[in-house]
Scaffold this motif. Sequence first.
Motif, short mmCIF file in Angstrom:
data_model
loop_
_atom_site.label_atom_id
_atom_site.label_comp_id
_atom_site.label_asym_id
_atom_site.label_seq_id
_atom_site.Cartn_x
_atom_site.Cartn_y
_atom_site.Cartn_z
N ARG A 126 -17.71 25.37 -35.64
CA ARG A 126 -17.68 24.26 -36.94
C ARG A 126 -16.41 23.49 -36.81
O ARG A 126 -15.31 24.48 -36.66
CB ARG A 126 -17.59 25.16 -38.21
CG ARG A 126 -18.92 25.77 -38.48
CD ARG A 126 -18.80 27.24 -39.43
NE ARG A 126 -19.78 27.74 -39.67
CZ ARG A 126 -20.69 27.68 -40.83
NH1 ARG A 126 -19.87 26.93 -42.01
NH2 ARG A 126 -21.74 28.25 -41.29
N VAL A 127 -16.33 22.45 -36.99
CA VAL A 127 -15.14 21.63 -36.69
C VAL A 127 -14.86 20.72 -38.01
O VAL A 127 -15.71 19.88 -38.30
CB VAL A 127 -15.28 20.78 -35.31
CG1 VAL A 127 -13.91 19.93 -35.52
CG2 VAL A 127 -15.29 21.69 -34.26
N ARG A 516 -24.01 22.12 -30.10
CA ARG A 516 -24.33 21.36 -31.17
C ARG A 516 -23.28 21.79 -32.29
O ARG A 516 -23.86 22.94 -33.15
CB ARG A 516 -25.73 21.40 -31.66
CG ARG A 516 -26.55 20.81 -30.75
CD ARG A 516 -27.99 20.94 -31.41
NE ARG A 516 -29.07 20.24 -30.48
CZ ARG A 516 -30.27 20.03 -30.97
NH1 ARG A 516 -30.69 20.17 -32.11
NH2 ARG A 516 -31.31 19.44 -30.03
N LEU A 518 -21.15 21.94 -35.99
CA LEU A 518 -21.14 21.32 -37.15
C LEU A 518 -20.00 20.62 -37.50
O LEU A 518 -18.59 21.33 -37.57
CB LEU A 518 -21.22 22.32 -38.36
CG LEU A 518 -21.39 22.09 -39.68
CD1 LEU A 518 -22.61 21.45 -39.99
CD2 LEU A 518 -21.37 23.06 -40.59
N ASP A 520 -17.35 18.04 -39.24
CA ASP A 520 -16.99 17.33 -40.54
C ASP A 520 -18.35 17.20 -41.41
O ASP A 520 -18.78 16.24 -42.15
CB ASP A 520 -16.66 15.68 -40.18
CG ASP A 520 -15.34 15.75 -39.65
OD1 ASP A 520 -14.70 16.68 -39.53
OD2 ASP A 520 -15.12 14.80 -38.82
N GLY A 521 -19.07 18.38 -41.51
CA GLY A 521 -20.33 18.60 -42.25
C GLY A 521 -21.50 18.13 -41.77
O GLY A 521 -22.49 18.55 -42.56
N ARG A 523 -24.32 18.28 -38.52
CA ARG A 523 -24.83 18.82 -37.11
C ARG A 523 -24.95 17.79 -36.25
O ARG A 523 -25.58 16.80 -36.17
CB ARG A 523 -26.10 19.83 -37.60
CG ARG A 523 -26.58 20.47 -36.52
CD ARG A 523 -25.63 21.58 -36.03
NE ARG A 523 -25.64 22.56 -37.25
CZ ARG A 523 -24.74 23.60 -37.10
NH1 ARG A 523 -23.86 23.97 -35.75
NH2 ARG A 523 -24.57 24.41 -38.05
#
Lengths: 529, 529
Positions: A126-127, A516, A518, A520-521, A523
């Motif tokens: 997650r980024v 893949r 996530l 900035d919200g 995918r």
Amino acid sequence: MNLTGKMLIGQQAVAGSREASQAIDPATDEPLQPPYAGGTIEQVDQACALAWAAFDSYRETSLEVRAGFLETIAEEIEALGERLIERAMAETGLPRQRIHGERGRTCQQLRTFARTVRAGEWLDVRVDRAQPARQPLPRPDLRQRQVPLGPVAVFGASNFPLAFSVAGGDTASALAAGCPVVVKAHGAHPGTSELVGRAVARAVARCALPEGVFSLLYGSGREVGTALVADPRIRAVGFTGSRSGGLALCQVAQARPEPIPVYAEMSSINPVFLFPAALQARGEALAQGFVASLTQGAGQFCTNPGLVIARQGPALERFVAAAAERVQRSPAQTMLTPGIFQAFEAGVGALAEQPLARTLATGLPGEGPNQGQAHLFATQAQAFLAEPALQAEVFGAASLIVACADAEQVRQVAEHMEGQLTATLHLDEADLDEARALLPTLERKAGRLLVNGWPTGVEVCDAMVHGGPFPATSDPRTTSVGTAAILRFLRPVCYQDFPDALLPAALRHGNPLQLRRLLDGQREARQHA
Amino acid sequence: MNLTGKMLIGQQAVAGSREASQAIDPATDEPLQPPYAGGTIEQVDQACALAWAAFDSYRETSLEVRAGFLETIAEEIEALGERLIERAMAETGLPRQRIHGERGRTCQQLRTFARTVRAGEWLDVRVDRAQPARQPLPRPDLRQRQVPLGPVAVFGASNFPLAFSVAGGDTASALAAGCPVVVKAHGAHPGTSELVGRAVARAVARCALPEGVFSLLYGSGREVGTALVADPRIRAVGFTGSRSGGLALCQVAQARPEPIPVYAEMSSINPVFLFPAALQARGEALAQGFVASLTQGAGQFCTNPGLVIARQGPALERFVAAAAERVQRSPAQTMLTPGIFQAFEAGVGALAEQPLARTLATGLPGEGPNQGQAHLFATQAQAFLAEPALQAEVFGAASLIVACADAEQVRQVAEHMEGQLTATLHLDEADLDEARALLPTLERKAGRLLVNGWPTGVEVCDAMVHGGPFPATSDPRTTSVGTAAILRFLRPVCYQDFPDALLPAALRHGNPLQLRRLLDGQREARQHA
């Protein structure tokens, strides 16, 4: 290669010096050579120290290296050849075809986890990128990945000497997650454990991994297992076995200065619901399928159908008669160990003397020791609701048919059940509404729901859930079979405003692992197909 | 709308009949009206019964309905207007700007979870389609989704009267997952809790949800909380508070016939590592940033920097001198409650008398009650390694600087630390190798790692981890802030060979919810953008 009776502490074969356990061929009650001397507390300490020393290095192996390791274990197990099959047969009394199939399943399981490791979704990257101009405060750059918990203690199960043992699902998923593994071998199949343990150790060496990634310990009592779970370097536990054994490990884990998760798969009676239209239309076929599932492998499956629930009436009576007739014709089967046989005899004996249940049928007697005969019992819903003993798991081919007055009583019985690994529904089109009304209850009670099948047979795949509410397991949030089992051994770590030079590869700018994320919200689409 | 002093059992405002607790304005030590009588065991039972009755219905609400409910709660909280701000200020001593910001964060958090609910990734849908021709056995159709655990007990925290309280992160994530929530209000801000609780209850009514989706209980001792966690219908617990309080709830949860997970965020001292080049280049700026983070909100943050670790020498001496000078000039601040102030005084008093530590600086005294003065202490690495008391959390603006001889001793101190919510690294280019060598240790010790920032300030986003190894939390596998918090309240269920008519919408053939499923081992592309 001869069996040595030795443990594996990393790459070293080491003899224990505590009380030895020895396998027994349950078909003959003859002991099998060699004896396996139990490990000492110091040897548990050495294995944990090696596992700890290996952890930081092993957990940062590339996805490719780790996947290759799992595949190498599968190769090494296959390279054991017939020696493994014959020893496992001798130690368990299970037929050749079953052991052959289980070896295939074990190796497929390792290769499936290799595929899962390579896909990298378990990293759950997650980024959230920095927003320097955000008001009232700027947002930092935040990146999350999953990291492994640490060394895992695995307790082999008696009933799957390969697929739930030394290199079984717990070991495969922990290694896939990046956790070194210390196995406490099951005393019922120490030779099989030694063979497989050596195969894993050879794979460690072939892949040039730190030796502490895998160790194998023996112990005849609870001393080794307790010391292992209490060791501060062990960070999670995988267990398949009895309710009392699982709960004992949970207590040890909770009493540590730093408690750790225990994934114990323990006790399930796997209710089967026969809905009216299906029962009316095909009671004979249902009885055939039921008795086949009940007696498969002498009933020694976690998912054995130990409870049948249906509405009373002529259709149920026909099913009962057909099932009883088939049970009576069932040949006795050699059970896994004298201890399991004795526990089964005690369990069916208690049900036979239970005034609220009656014996419908008993299978054919066998010749020789440890011959488990199938048992079928019946009771009324009111008795089932009143008497907790009727819910106790009897490990083996024993099942209880519960007759209910109406759909509401079926629901009451379902609500009254403890947590289960599985719940099965046999239904026809006309039963859909009644089945649908029962589903919310069953979803709360079980990890896997089946329609028009039988619970024995647990597919190793992405969608499998082999788990469920207590006492089926000690933690319903997970599965011990299937690729989601890797999630048990992970925890998230967030990296805030890290320079690229310090970030792990999975989180670097430019996404070098092509995950893949996530981002900035949203995918991300895969960058390469 | 006047405050009533009543609890909310579903939609009913109900007066308790046990000992009352009353908020105290910590700036004046004056009690605030009204008193809040504690709930009885029967009232706990009523709230749990309503929550249980609501569960099966609430958990199957559509993603849109559930997301809309979370957004409606945010609207209703905003509609409370200045009344809420003023009551929260009076009950906590926190300034207007902080409470304003916290309200914004609380509502943003609810809306962020609404977005997460709609996206549906948390359902983790996995589909393995049937392979009827597979040899030796056909593969059944297997489909997995996540379902909520059941009603959740939430314990509000003292230090975030909005963001970690009645409608805070635990409540938002549990409701997002499909779990009804029973809140035990924190006794320090009962009026704020009542206002927010009524806002949630209005949202329940506006969205036509079953009333048991939300209840709010009061209790001055441990009776209500213990009864709540012990209730068989409660299936998980969210808690933010002290180590002793969290551990007490863990024990209650483990002693149940069916143990349940407790997500307790407890104790962290949030080490800050100052690397040599950074310390040399900008010791004064680091001191300024450190003291600002230390004293923010009277130091009453879970992520307050309570430990600074650096190599001894002139650069550290300059940092220490600058930090001490700033601490000495720090004005005293009103702490949240008399109890927290007294605990802080006891904690800094114990450190002041600790022979292995010395007091570097004390902040300015204040006027009036409950005025917390910042404290700065120093010790040597050898002492820190030898004396566990130096690791105890002192909740408030107190920090300990640990001087190390060399990089190896820094590593020893890091390895010796208990589990943490955060670990911070201040570094320059020349520090990268030394920092990299420390990262494996820090990844094992903390849930969030920061470079060149300060740990206070926890962003609500997808990548945040507010969690960490024991005793930072009771379960390092999760986070209590950020959208991944929803995963705490879910468990997987597998559906085998279900006809489409019985499958939940998320799993149906044709994928009506347009989820990115894991289909036969491959992640699907989104069908609509």
